[in-house]
Write a protein that holds these residues in place. Sequence first.
Motif, PDB file in Angstrom:
ATOM      1  N   ARG A  87       0.829  -1.242   0.042  1.00 19.22           N
ATOM      2  CA  ARG A  87      -0.116   0.173   0.036  1.00 19.22           C
ATOM      3  C   ARG A  87       0.756   1.213   0.166  1.00 19.22           C
ATOM      4  N   ASP A  88       0.391   2.218  -0.708  1.00 21.14           N
ATOM      5  CA  ASP A  88       0.864   3.582  -0.451  1.00 21.14           C
ATOM      6  C   ASP A  88       0.010   4.566   0.184  1.00 21.14           C
ATOM      7  N   LYS A 131      -0.887   8.179  -1.246  1.00 22.55           N
ATOM      8  CA  LYS A 131      -2.023   7.992  -2.288  1.00 22.55           C
ATOM      9  C   LYS A 131      -3.161   7.182  -2.014  1.00 22.55           C
TER      10      LYS A 131
END
Length: 115
Positions: free
Chosen positions: A72-73, A76
């Motif tokens: 995951r980011d 973002k």
Amino acid sequence: QVQLVESGGGLVQPGGSLRLSCAASGSMFGIVFMGWYRQAPGKQRNLVASIITGGGSTNYADSVKGRFTISRDNAKNTVYLQMNSLKPEDTAVYYCKFGGLKTYWGQGTQVTVSS
């Protein structure tokens, strides 16, 4: 309200790779779980991989361990599924799901593994 948009599906040959993305818009407050599910024609939707937002703990279906990676980011609001060494049996519609106080599903993206 959270909206999820998946992308990255397509047609790939056996042994190939794809990376799916699931971008979220809206408030992420209360979201503790992010996951990828898949559903093949005539079959139920099953969990493929998941990640817990708090500590980053991940979980994988036995059928994809060692081949798929969820990540995951946070900046973002996006979760990814890197799929390597794809097999014909990986063919399905892939859905992302965010869960916690409420549950949200994406619209799905088709992955077809065929020569």
